[in-house]
Design a protein around this motif. Structure first.
Motif, PDB file in Angstrom:
ATOM      1  N   CYS A 115      -5.778  -2.391  -0.378  1.00 59.09           N
ATOM      2  CA  CYS A 115      -5.618  -1.207   0.457  1.00 59.09           C
ATOM      3  C   CYS A 115      -7.005  -0.611   0.668  1.00 59.09           C
ATOM      4  CB  CYS A 115      -4.717  -0.187  -0.229  1.00 59.09           C
ATOM      5  SG  CYS A 115      -3.191  -0.894  -0.916  1.00 59.09           S
ATOM      6  N   HIS A 116      -7.435  -0.523   1.941  1.00 58.11           N
ATOM      7  CA  HIS A 116      -8.740   0.036   2.289  1.00 58.11           C
ATOM      8  C   HIS A 116      -8.518   1.407   2.920  1.00 58.11           C
ATOM      9  CE1 HIS A 116     -10.705  -3.862   1.692  1.00 58.11           C
ATOM     10  NE2 HIS A 116      -9.684  -4.393   2.340  1.00 58.11           N
ATOM     11  N   TYR A 117      -9.256   2.401   2.469  1.00 60.08           N
ATOM     12  CA  TYR A 117      -9.096   3.775   2.946  1.00 60.08           C
ATOM     13  C   TYR A 117     -10.341   4.218   3.695  1.00 60.08           C
ATOM     14  CZ  TYR A 117      -5.502   3.580  -0.623  1.00 60.08           C
ATOM     15  OH  TYR A 117      -4.428   3.199  -1.382  1.00 60.08           O
ATOM     16  N   ASP A 118     -10.138   4.974   4.779  1.00 56.33           N
ATOM     17  CA  ASP A 118     -11.237   5.622   5.483  1.00 56.33           C
ATOM     18  C   ASP A 118     -11.434   6.999   4.880  1.00 56.33           C
ATOM     19  OD1 ASP A 118     -11.686   3.534   7.278  1.00 56.33           O
ATOM     20  OD2 ASP A 118     -10.107   4.257   8.615  1.00 56.33           O
ATOM     21  N   CYS A 151       0.806  -1.219   0.000  1.00 65.28           N
ATOM     22  CA  CYS A 151       0.000   0.000   0.000  1.00 65.28           C
ATOM     23  C   CYS A 151       0.839   1.269   0.000  1.00 65.28           C
ATOM     24  CB  CYS A 151      -0.997  -0.010   1.158  1.00 65.28           C
ATOM     25  SG  CYS A 151      -2.284  -1.259   0.914  1.00 65.28           S
ATOM     26  N   ARG A 204      -5.352   0.767   5.194  1.00 64.79           N
ATOM     27  CA  ARG A 204      -5.157  -0.478   5.931  1.00 64.79           C
ATOM     28  C   ARG A 204      -4.874  -1.537   4.866  1.00 64.79           C
ATOM     29  NH1 ARG A 204      -9.777   1.417   7.081  1.00 64.79           N
ATOM     30  NH2 ARG A 204     -10.939  -0.400   6.366  1.00 64.79           N
ATOM     31  N   GLN A 205      -3.871  -2.321   5.078  1.00 68.25           N
ATOM     32  CA  GLN A 205      -3.413  -3.262   4.063  1.00 68.25           C
ATOM     33  C   GLN A 205      -3.787  -4.701   4.417  1.00 68.25           C
ATOM     34  OE1 GLN A 205       0.495  -2.876   2.029  1.00 68.25           O
ATOM     35  NE2 GLN A 205       1.098  -4.527   3.399  1.00 68.25           N
ATOM     36  N   GLU A 206      -4.264  -5.436   3.408  1.00 70.04           N
ATOM     37  CA  GLU A 206      -4.500  -6.876   3.516  1.00 70.04           C
ATOM     38  C   GLU A 206      -3.682  -7.556   2.434  1.00 70.04           C
ATOM     39  OE1 GLU A 206      -8.542  -8.381   3.401  1.00 70.04           O
ATOM     40  OE2 GLU A 206      -9.238  -6.463   4.181  1.00 70.04           O
TER      41      GLU A 206
END
Length: 172
Positions: free
Chosen positions: A80-83, A50, A70-72
């Motif tokens: 990569c998930h972003y808030d 990420c 946040r990385q998976e």
């Protein structure tokens, strides 16, 4: 609240189906070395993480105010998930992609309730899809360049997502 929960469930399903890919089997050799397990380390994804899709780059291209990702890591997939940004925003990298795995991902994407539409002339191959209506619309753009696939899902429009995918391919 009901709409939010329903949207979260549908988006989760869409991302899950977009992430389906047939894993490649390990090459066979004549020696009897013990089998290796799927690695979730950095080496498993050929240096992709990420850090290649920081929130400032992703947010600027999509015109969204995003926080660090946040990385998976799951085998050859880095998500990569972003808030922030008002809708679910994610970037997924898949290493080892080819035309067959891309087509399988597109097929799975369509089974998640979204209709995939080809995007000719954008890298080696690409498609788009949208989910939702009215104010709650999530767009997805998937593109493949050589052995790397990038999938962007966000509340941004396709032109903004194209800008991001182009920037990400330049960064890796």
């Amino acid at each position: 609240m009901v709409i939010k929960n329903a949207l979260a469930a549908v988006l989760g399903l869409a991302v899950l189906t977009a992430c389906t890919a047939t894993p490649e089997s390990a090459p066979t050799t004549g020696d009897s070395a013990p089998p290796t397990t799927t690695s979730t380390t950095q080496a498993a994804v050929a240096g992709i993480d990420c850090a290649k899709a920081p929130a400032d780059v992703v947010g600027a291209a999509l015109q969204l105010n995003l926080k660090h990702p946040r990385q998976e890591i799951d085998g050859k997939l880095v998500t990569c998930h972003y808030d922030g940004g008002g809708a679910m925003t994610s970037v997924r990298f898949a290493t080892g992609a080819d035309a067959a795995s891309f087509a399988k991902g597109k097929e799975g994407f369509g089974s998640g309730g979204q209709r995939a539409k080809d995007l000719p002339g954008f890298f080696d191959e690409a498609y788009t899809g949208s989910l939702g209506t009215g104010e709650v619309l999530v767009n997805t753009l998937a593109a493949r360049k050589g052995p790397l696939e990038v999938v962007v899902t966000s509340g941004a429009n396709f032109e903004q997502e194209k800008k991001l995918v182009t920037a990400l391919f330049e960064r890796v």
